[in-house]
Design an enzyme around this catalytic site. Structure first.
Site, short mmCIF file in Angstrom:
data_model
loop_
_atom_site.label_atom_id
_atom_site.label_comp_id
_atom_site.label_asym_id
_atom_site.label_seq_id
_atom_site.Cartn_x
_atom_site.Cartn_y
_atom_site.Cartn_z
N HIS A 16 0.80 -1.27 -0.13
CA HIS A 16 -0.13 -0.11 0.14
C HIS A 16 0.97 1.19 0.06
CE1 HIS A 16 1.07 -0.20 4.30
NE2 HIS A 16 0.68 1.18 4.34
N1 UDP Z 1 -3.20 -4.86 9.33
C1 UDP Z 1 -4.58 -5.37 9.44
N2 UDP Z 1 -5.10 -6.09 8.39
C2 UDP Z 1 -4.56 -6.01 7.19
C3 UDP Z 1 -3.22 -5.56 6.84
C4 UDP Z 1 -2.45 -4.98 8.12
O1 UDP Z 1 -5.08 -5.49 10.35
O2 UDP Z 1 -5.19 -6.81 6.05
C5 UDP Z 1 -2.65 -4.27 10.64
C6 UDP Z 1 -1.29 -4.95 10.83
O3 UDP Z 1 -1.34 -5.92 11.56
C7 UDP Z 1 -0.60 -3.61 11.53
C8 UDP Z 1 -1.15 -2.45 10.85
O4 UDP Z 1 -2.29 -2.93 10.21
O5 UDP Z 1 -0.54 -3.76 12.76
C9 UDP Z 1 -0.20 -2.12 9.85
O6 UDP Z 1 -0.64 -0.91 9.18
P1 UDP Z 1 -0.34 -0.57 7.72
O7 UDP Z 1 0.46 -1.59 6.98
O8 UDP Z 1 -1.34 0.33 7.02
O9 UDP Z 1 0.77 0.74 8.07
P2 UDP Z 1 2.25 0.88 8.16
O10 UDP Z 1 2.68 -0.26 9.42
O11 UDP Z 1 2.85 0.53 7.01
O12 UDP Z 1 2.42 2.54 8.59
#
Ligand code: UDP
Length: 369
Positions: free
Chosen positions: A201
């Site tokens: 994403h």
């Molecule tokens: N997550 C979730 N469902 C999904 C994908 C990710 O619950 O289908 C959770 C994951 O466990 C983590 C969080 O979303 O705790 C991460 O969010 P994201 O990847 O959007 O953000 P980033 O960490 O890249 O800032």
């Protein structure tokens, strides 16, 4: 003491869950504001329900938009809120635009900011999240670092050590406290350790048709089914690039809606490997002892590389294919759990907030040495 806790996007909700529970336990008064940066039920409300986060006191409805629009709108609305109420400290988490907006609004009104997940650096200012991390740390009074490397990054930037607290990783606390509740998604028919999980994403990948295609070509020959809970932004881009049909036709790829937190962790813990460009997922894979390939050229989560739990593969088709083949053959994914990635991170944070009243007074000189 009266605190304002600011959240806006999916990873924020995960990080804030133990913090607000601990504040409540200690009887510390706080308001929570949700900027509305993520508003889709699958990225927002379901996390509040599953992680038992109280309903925010205020919802700002900022929505999506360019970085300027999103950050600007959130800043204006948070400023209004800060001017109407008396807060002693504004707590922000992670590296999203809402984190930056809240920190900027607060510091300009001379209200101290506490940054949770402070000190992570990818050293890539091309990443919007890196800009947010660097600026928020520069203007925060209390810096809560998840790793020793994060502490060093802050020291190297001249931040005085009295304001840096190595407290561990709050996402680990959320995971450890919810592990017993994970549940299999009803719609998925996948056998344990016989599928690979994929999340993509980050703007640097989704905003570039060539990179997206290159990623999917890299997993073309994966001998296991690839389950892909797709972020709404990614779906929007795949449709825009006319790639949705092409990917849906691939036999080994199953595109599904984003999983709820508890479903995601069932799927992650039982997967054979994960491919991701997420920040948090790299750490969560380490905690589940699932090998991770990161679809980026760098990471701010250095510890996952240091522990051998993660490999940077970028978006090159060949690099993804070769590394995927390699980790699927590796038998033992074994590494230790990093120090302080435990169930007491929020307690350490709240103890610091309670025991350091001198840090809740804004300095009249510069913040750094
Ligand atoms: N997550 C979730 N469902 C999904 C994908 C990710 O619950 O289908 C959770 C994951 O466990 C983590 C969080 O979303 O705790 C991460 O969010 P994201 O990847 O959007 O953000 P980033 O960490 O890249 O800032």
């Amino acid at each position: 003491m009266n605190l304002l806790v600011v959240v806006g996007a999916r990873p924020n909700f995960v990080k804030v869950a133990p913090l607000v529970a601990e504040l409540k336990k200690k009887g510390i008064s706080y308001d929570m504001v949700h900027t509305g940066q993520h508003y889709d039920n699958s990225l927002s409300k379901i996390f509040f329900d599953q992680l038992e986060i109280p309903t925010p006191d205020l919802y700002l409805g900022v929505g999506s938009g360019t970085h300027g629009v999103q950050t600007g709108k959130a800043m204006m609305k948070i400023e209004e809120l800060l001017m109407k109420n008396n807060y002693d400290l504004v707590c922000v988490v992670g590296d999203v635009n809402s984190t930056l907006a809240a920190a900027l609004a607060a510091v300009k009104l001379h209200i101290p900011v506490a940054h949770i997940e402070s000190g992570y650096r990818s050293f890539d200012m091309g990443m919007p999240e890196e800009i947010n991390r660097v600026i928020v740390d520069r203007i925060s009074q209390l810096l809560f670092a998840p790793t020793e490397t994060a502490v060093l990054n802050l020291i190297n930037e001249g931040i005085s050590q009295e304001r840096i607290f190595f407290v561990g990783n709050i996402m680990a606390e959320t995971l450890l406290k919810n592990l017993h509740k994970v549940k299999k998604p009803k719609s998925i028919d996948a056998k344990k350790k016989e599928y690979v999980l994929l999340t993509v994403h980050r703007a640097e990948n989704t905003d570039n048709k060539k990179k997206i295609l290159s990623i999917f070509n890299g997993i073309d020959k994966c001998p296991y089914n690839v389950i892909f809970p797709a972020h709404p932004r990614t779906i929007e881009k795949l449709k825009k690039y006319d790639l949705m049909d092409k990917i849906q036709k691939k036999e080994n790829i199953e595109i599904v809606s984003p999983f709820s937190y508890l479903e995601f962790h069932y799927m992650l813990s039982n997967s054979r490997a994960v491919l991701t460009d997420s920040g948090g997922v790299q750490e969560e894979a380490l905690l589940h002892k699932v090998p991770c390939l990161t679809l980026r050229k760098n990471t701010e989560r250095m510890i996952t590389l240091q522990y051998g739990a993660n490999t940077l593969v970028g978006t090159d088709t060949k690099s993804i294919a070769v590394n995927l083949q390699k980790i699927l053959q590796d038998k033992d994914a074994s590494w230790p759990i990093p120090p302080l990635w435990d169930s007491n991170v929020s307690k350490r944070i709240v103890d610091v907030i309670q025991n350091h009243p001198e840090l809740l007074i804004m300095p009249s000189n510069d913040f750094i040495k």
